[in-house]
Scaffold this active site. Structure first.
Site, mmCIF file in Angstrom:
data_model
loop_
_atom_site.group_PDB
_atom_site.id
_atom_site.type_symbol
_atom_site.label_atom_id
_atom_site.label_comp_id
_atom_site.label_asym_id
_atom_site.label_seq_id
_atom_site.Cartn_x
_atom_site.Cartn_y
_atom_site.Cartn_z
ATOM 1 N N ASP A 315 0.854 -1.237 -0.017
ATOM 2 C CA ASP A 315 0.112 -0.044 0.009
ATOM 3 C C ASP A 315 0.779 1.317 -0.153
ATOM 4 O O ASP A 315 0.539 2.382 -0.523
ATOM 5 C CB ASP A 315 -0.894 -0.062 1.264
ATOM 6 C CG ASP A 315 -1.985 -1.007 0.900
ATOM 7 O OD1 ASP A 315 -2.523 -1.074 -0.267
ATOM 8 O OD2 ASP A 315 -2.815 -1.322 2.036
ATOM 9 N N TYR A 400 -10.046 -1.100 2.825
ATOM 10 C CA TYR A 400 -9.843 -0.829 4.287
ATOM 11 C C TYR A 400 -9.367 0.510 4.532
ATOM 12 O O TYR A 400 -8.796 1.305 3.752
ATOM 13 C CB TYR A 400 -8.479 -1.366 4.272
ATOM 14 C CG TYR A 400 -8.553 -3.032 5.013
ATOM 15 C CD1 TYR A 400 -8.873 -3.024 6.334
ATOM 16 C CD2 TYR A 400 -8.536 -4.048 4.281
ATOM 17 C CE1 TYR A 400 -8.945 -4.351 6.969
ATOM 18 C CE2 TYR A 400 -8.285 -5.307 4.847
ATOM 19 C CZ TYR A 400 -8.838 -5.509 6.232
ATOM 20 O OH TYR A 400 -9.113 -6.658 6.781
#
Length: 655
Positions: A315, A400
């Site tokens: 990420d 998320y």
């Protein structure tokens, strides 16, 4: 995953000045510096209408230059710029002196061997449009009973290193989800057995993988108040008040609180970065860390199916945490007497944009700090409450949401905490079939097992730049005359002396922790001063050795790595992990031969949960908390919080 294009754009506003009267070489980027870098590159002929700027970052000065800086000293600022040509796929790195307006260096990236620049925001909409226009994808959707793709969500995902037949091409892989209506959660309706591979430069789908239709789960995943029933009515107000204001002080990015001093930075890749962390001990300003950041995080999924066995995201390196940060809101994201800091980032076109309220600074009550009741002296009581300074931000990366929190304590402890929330990623299975690789959280809706592997970079400076790391295990003493009752145990210390020993695994059976010492600085008992990294270990990377994922996320195979500090060792999975073939970063730096004793070091700590989703985490997930702490260990000569005053407020309502 990346932010989905249907989400509202981050609001922009004029940049807010963040600097004190005297610039510091570690100050955050300014809008003028980003603009200057683009101008210099344009004047040098390195920018065309097709040029994009995936990353614009400060080229941080070395630790000695930063430590030697004094207010009023001249400051030279340099920016590292990553460039991408959207028409040809060519990528490059540039170094720009924005103080003097000079292009210092420019080199082409070999994207086949060095990896691709990060996934950019404008590619999300582009790739979704390409997929929805593709005849093969439309046929696969029609085979699943979907003739109108308007409510389909094609999520562009980093391709990893599984695709090996198009080396050097800029690729994204798309999984598909559906919505019942526009506001519905797409994660409730995954389209199973279907993947579209997109060449972003050629702007076309180059491969459809279709292993056959699976029923699309029908149950909606709404979690907004109008869909969850009446709200509870038995909660009374809980107010946090500081009528005299907070105890911390901010001078631009310089933050001081309770003997702590540090500089707050925010960049596009790592998000929140802390520099020059020191603690005042009497009349001495003592260093603890030169730099601290979350340098990478991987979310690695554990499904075996062909259409899902490649799913893993880096990420920070592939999507950039800073670019996905939230503008924070008072009352929920942060509570109390809050001070916000804006962040100035470069957009995909190399122009500055301001992310308002990117970082939250506040202090909060943290319960009892120390107490003793003297039973030999009329039960006399002395106790002190604890408060901690919290520096935080939140990033949304696709499904998320992550809250990142640095905590500074009055006893000299530093802690880092990650709170994972949002929505679990989903795939489809026949209703009731379940899977050995996930939890069926609604009929036909599978939440795959996965790992979150966070990696912090700690450029340690415990009482100075020359440090040594020791591994400390607690072990029982051997049986014999020296241990007649068999109850004795001791601490076994192993010095990590060579870079080949730098990759270590936690062991809860011996309470393993790692002590960072300064062999040249001693406490009053004649021992080297130290800080101890206390882990909260979970499993390391569960992908098999030799797998493509293990090559890309090699840092996740150990809980701790120690390397010699070098300015070019920035990220544990390498500078460009997007489509990198693997092996970059920590595996390259720990092959052996470098002494790790009494020298400048970087400590890399990997931690995080192995997530086996629960029904209670659907349709939105309560926070899952993980982290670690750094505790002073002989750094001070006694409890550094003895001088705290008694708290007199906080009375209770009579019964």
């Amino acid at each position: 995953m990346s932010r989905h294009p249907t989400e509202p754009p981050v609001p922009t506003s004029p940049p807010t000045p963040q600097r004190s009267a005297y610039p510091h070489p570690l100050d955050p980027l300014t809008a003028d510096e980003i603009t200057t870098a683009r101008r210099v590159l344009t004047e040098a002929g390195k920018v065309t209408p097709a040029t994009r700027f995936p990353l614009v970052l400060l080229d941080e000065p070395d630790r000695h230059t930063a430590a030697a800086h004094r207010p009023g000293d001249p400051v030279v600022r340099r920016l590292r710029v990553t460039l991408l040509d959207q028409e040809t796929g060519a990528a490059a790195e540039a170094l720009v002196d924005v103080t003097g307006g000079l292009l210092l260096a420019h080199r082409a990236l070999d994207v086949a061997t060095e990896g691709q620049p990060r996934v950019m925001s404008e590619e999300y909409l582009l790739v979704e449009a390409i997929v929805k226009a593709d005849p093969g994808w439309r046929k696969a959707m029609a085979d699943r009973g979907v003739d109108d793709p308007a409510l389909a969500v094609c999520a562009p995902l980093a391709a990893g290193s599984v695709i090996i037949d198009r080396p050097g091409r800029r690729l994204l892989r798309c999984l598909t989800w559906m919505r019942c209506e526009y506001g519905d959660s797409p994660w409730a309706h995954p389209v199973g057995g279907l993947v579209a591979d997109v060449d972003v430069i050629e702007r076309r789908v180059v491969r459809i993988t279709d292993t056959g239709p699976v029923p699309v789960p029908a149950e909606c995943g709404r979690y907004e108040p109008e869909f969850t029933g009446p709200a509870r009515t038995d909660l009374r107000p809980l107010e946090i008040r500081q009528p005299e204001g907070p105890s911390f002080h901010l001078d631009g990015p310089l933050l001081t609180w309770q003997n702590w001093s540090l500089r707050v930075d925010f960049n596009a890749r790592e998000g929140l970065v802390l520099h020059r962390i020191t603690h005042r001990d009497g009349d001495r300003e003592r260093s603890v860390l030169h730099r601290a950041s979350l340098a990478e995080m991987a979310v690695a999924y554990g499904e075996a199916a062909e259409t899902r066995n490649w799913v893993a995201f880096l990420d920070a390196g592939e999507y950039s945490l800073g670019h996905n940060a939230n503008p924070l809101r008072l009352g929920c994201d942060c509570l109390g007497e809050i001070h916000y800091l804006d962040a100035v980032l470069a957009d995909d076109h190399g122009r500055p944009r301001t992310l308002p309220n990117a970082v939250c600074v506040h202090e909060e009550d943290h319960g009892l700090l120390w107490k003793h009741t003297d039973v030999f002296h009329d039960n006399a009581v002395e106790s002190r409450r604890s408060r901690r300074l919290v520096i935080s931000y939140i990033a949304t990366v696709g499904n998320y949401d992550y809250g990142f929190y640095w905590h500074f304590h009055q006893d000299g402890t530093i802690a880092f905490e990650v709170r994972s929330t949002g929505i679990v990623q989903t795939s489809a299975v026949p209703p009731g079939a379940g899977s050995p690789h996930g939890t069926e959280i609604a009929p036909g809706l599978l939440a795959p097992y996965h790992q979150h592997l966070f990696c912090v970079r700690l450029d340690v400076a415990v009482d100075g730049p020359a440090n040594t790391v020791e591994e400390v295990d607690v072990v029982p003493g051997p049986a014999g005359l020296a241990n007649p009752a068999g109850n004795a145990f001791t601490a076994r210390t192993t010095v990590l002396s060579d870079s080949a020993e730098g990759g270590r695994t936690a062991d809860t059976t011996v309470g393993r922790r790692w002590r960072i010492t300064n062999p040249g600085s001693y406490n009053r008992m004649g021992q080297p001063v130290a800080y101890t990294l206390v882990p909260q270990p979970g499993p390391v990377l569960l992908a098999r050795p030799g797998s493509p994922l293990a090559g890309r996320v090699a840092y996740g195979t150990k809980h701790l790595w120690v390397t010699r500090h070098r300015p070019d060792r920035r990220y544990p999975a390498g500078d460009h992990p997007n489509q990198h073939p693997g092996g970059a970063g920590l595996p390259e730096w720990t092959t052996g031969g470098e002494s790790l004793e009494n020298t400048g070091l970087t400590v890399w700590h990997t931690f995080g949960p192995t997530h086996l989703p629960r029904l209670e985490e659907w349709p939105v997930m309560p926070v899952d908390i993980t982290g670690f702490s750094l505790k002073p260990t002989g750094f001070f000569d006694r409890n550094p919080a003895l001088d705290l005053p008694e708290e007199t407020g906080g009375g209770h309502r009579p019964a």
